[in-house]
Enzyme design. Structure first.
Site, PDB file in Angstrom:
ATOM      1  N   CYS A 121       0.850  -1.202   0.000  1.00 25.25           N
ATOM      2  CA  CYS A 121       0.000   0.000   0.000  1.00 25.25           C
ATOM      3  C   CYS A 121       0.881   1.246   0.000  1.00 25.25           C
ATOM      4  CB  CYS A 121      -0.955  -0.077   1.191  1.00 25.25           C
ATOM      5  SG  CYS A 121      -1.149   1.387   2.183  1.00 25.25           S
ATOM      6  N   CYS A 176       0.943   3.381   3.030  1.00 25.88           N
ATOM      7  CA  CYS A 176       1.638   2.759   4.173  1.00 25.88           C
ATOM      8  C   CYS A 176       3.142   2.960   4.044  1.00 25.88           C
ATOM      9  CB  CYS A 176       1.349   1.264   4.241  1.00 25.88           C
ATOM     10  SG  CYS A 176      -0.380   0.869   4.415  1.00 25.88           S
TER      11      CYS A 176
END
Ligand code: FAD
Length: 531
Positions: free
Chosen positions: A42, A45
């Site tokens: 992600c 992230c």
């Protein structure tokens, strides 16, 4: 660890959890937990990982009350556990209270604000709101105290300091400082509110936040802080005389330090040498060279090839950059000339020792023949000493190189952008007795040292790297309780080096550079205790 290692590594000040460890970590834990469930694919992230690491560093000293962890849901081995904990989006933050039962799946934080101060305040709230009977006994009280509770303490003797932090009702500084001091013995921090008129009047406080300090001997006064910031308050309280960090009993990453620290020193039988922390002592630099030449290198029976080259270069570097002329420079120059005049590819180390010990002594050029630490004294043998003096020596050399840019001309060392750092890297890798330290330093050098372009960056890179080591080792077994590792320089050495930006401590690098140039300058060297 698998792929979690890509975003987070063992070096980060947080716990990397997995399907095997999550449940046992949070179940019936003596601390609360804040866990970020992320996914290594992600994008957000990945970007957010640096903030999360900074947060974990920022609250590292709170870990007895609340631990910070991560778990990578993109790892196949973690698929089931992420499903079990209902992780649908990344990142998801979950809190677990201390003493959670095995069935607990945590409370999800749904706020959009993921900045460090907001998450930190949330952590404070979790700890403060744990009010039921199983609130851990070691949790510090976070509620404000009243004038009726605090004023009777004035004038009383005690075995510790009591710091009363008085602040505006919506301020978090008091609770953050209380948690920052959680691992320290000798001081208790209590918070109170500026709206408590009887208290504020009695203590004659006019600006907030402020600390009113009750000394163990019963005296009390307003504690002056250059800036009314969390970092300044915590730093001031940690450095009060007699205040010490509680040492962790478990083994830590300091395994290598015992090797470097276990010196044949006499420091615990020798009388204590009083010193000034704002000075650098030539006795430490000389003792570093003494130990390096007579002990560390002497374990090598012969020097040849790359080792010999590194040794020659080091001697040249010190001869050219060591401040103040004098005996040390004379010795290094003579040694350097001698090494350069030797056509040999291989030198028995005993020949170097003979030169240092005998021939030079006859001509009146010698290096102290004993270990004489001053600024690097430890509170007991095995602490500080040589590694402390080696850091000090290289900091001095970076600053001297900056002050004398042409000093290395025609030595062959001038071609590199950061010759002092590159020399240190080669020395540490090849000769430094603490292999673990060498491994860590090499990792750091591999990442960033080649980007150093000039002499200013050379000074700052070493300062920054040294601080990273300080932070990693804080509270470990190599941490001398009398000289606890902390971000350096402290606010008391350099207040203008510290600032706060958006609620997070930041360095003012221009002022740090100015400070380092002054601190490690020839003019700040003290010859006291030197031979
Ligand atoms: P030190 O950290 O040795 O600092 C010495 C002095 O330098 C301080 O007293 C202060 O005056 C000044 N100083 C502190 N911080 C800074 C800074 N950021 N910039 C400029 N000056 C500063 N030990 C381990 O257990 N594990 C390791 O991986 C490890 N790696 C090391 C790597 C190197 C290259 C070196 C030289 C040492 C390493 N050590 C390691 C030892 C450890 O860093 C300390 O030197 C040792 O524990 C002694 O600590 P000390 O309290 O005397 O302070």
């Amino acid at each position: 660890l698998g792929g979690a290692g890509r975003l987070y590594t063992e070096e980060d000040p947080l716990v990397i959890l997995s399907s095997d460890s999550l449940k046992s970590a949070v179940t019936n834990s003596s601390s609360a937990w804040l866990i970020q469930f992320f996914s290594s694919w992600c994008g957000h992230c990945i970007q957010y990982s640096s903030t999360w690491k900074a947060l974990a560093q920022d609250v590292k000293d709170w870990q007895d009350a609340i631990s910070v962890g991560v778990l990578d849901c993109a790892q196949e081995e973690n698929f089931d556990v992420c499903k079990d904990y209902s992780i649908k989006f990344y990142p998801t933050f979950k809190f677990f209270w201390a003493h959670s039962p095995p069935s607990e799946r945590g409370t999800t934080y749904r706020g959009a604000d993921r900045s460090i101060p907001s998450v930190r305040q949330l952590m404070v709230n979790v700890l403060q709101n744990h009010t039921n009977l199983d609130r851990p006994k070691h949790y510090p009280p976070l509620e404000p105290y009243s004038a009726a509770q605090l004023l009777p303490l004035l004038g009383q003797r005690s075995d510790h300091y009591t710091a009363i932090l008085v602040e505006e009702p919506d301020s978090y500084v008091g609770r953050e400082v209380i948690l920052d001091l959680l691992q320290y013995l000798g001081v208790q921090v209590k918070r109170a509110l500026s709206s408590d008129r009887p208290l504020v009047d009695a203590l004659k406080l006019t600006a907030f936040p402020a600390i009113y300090l009750l000394h163990p001997n019963g005296t009390h006064a307003h504690l002056h802080s250059e800036k009314p910031l969390r970092f300044f308050f915590s730093s001031l309280l940690r450095t009060l005389p007699g205040v010490q960090r509680r040492l962790k009993s478990s083994s830590t990453s300091s395994s290598g330090a015992s090797q470097v620290g276990a010196l044949p020193g006499k420091q615990n039988t020798e009388p204590w040498r009083d010193f000034d922390r704002s000075k650098v002592y030539t006795a430490d630099l000389e003792t570093a060279l003494h130990y390096l030449l007579r002990v560390e290198l002497a374990t090598h029976n012969t020097l040849e090839g790359e080792e010999l080259k590194i040794f020659k270069d080091l001697v040249t570097l010190v001869a050219k950059l060591y401040p103040g002329g004098g005996s040390v420079v004379k010795l290094m120059e003579t040694l350097s000339d001698w090494l350069l005049s030797m056509p040999l590819q291989r030198i028995p180390y005993q020949a170097v020792l003979d030169l240092v010990d005998n021939k030079m002594r006859i001509s009146g050029v010698f290096l102290g023949a004993e270990l004489r630490w001053v600024g690097c004294q430890g509170s007991r043998a095995g602490l500080r000493g040589y590694p402390c003096s080696l850091w000090t020596l290289f900091h001095v050399l970076t600053v001297q190189h900056d002050a004398n840019p042409t000093a290395l001309d025609n030595t062959g060392l001038e071609a590199e952008a950061a010759p002092v750092l590159q020399m240190m890297r080669r020395y540490i890798r090849t000769f430094f007795g603490c292999r673990e330290c060498g491994r860590h330093f090499e990792q750091a050098a591999a990442v960033g040292m080649d980007n150093v372009q000039n002499r200013e960056q050379q000074i700052l890179w070493l300062w920054q790297q040294h601080n990273r080591v300080n932070m990693r080792l804080a509270g470990s077994l190599s941490d001398d309780p009398l000289f606890p590792k902390a971000p350096w320089p402290s606010p008391s050495l350099c207040a203008s080096c510290h600032e706060e930006k958006n609620g997070v401590h930041v360095w003012n690098q221009d002022n740090v550079l100015r400070f380092l140039r002054q601190h490690y300058a020839a003019s700040n060297l003290s010859p006291e205790y030197s031979v």
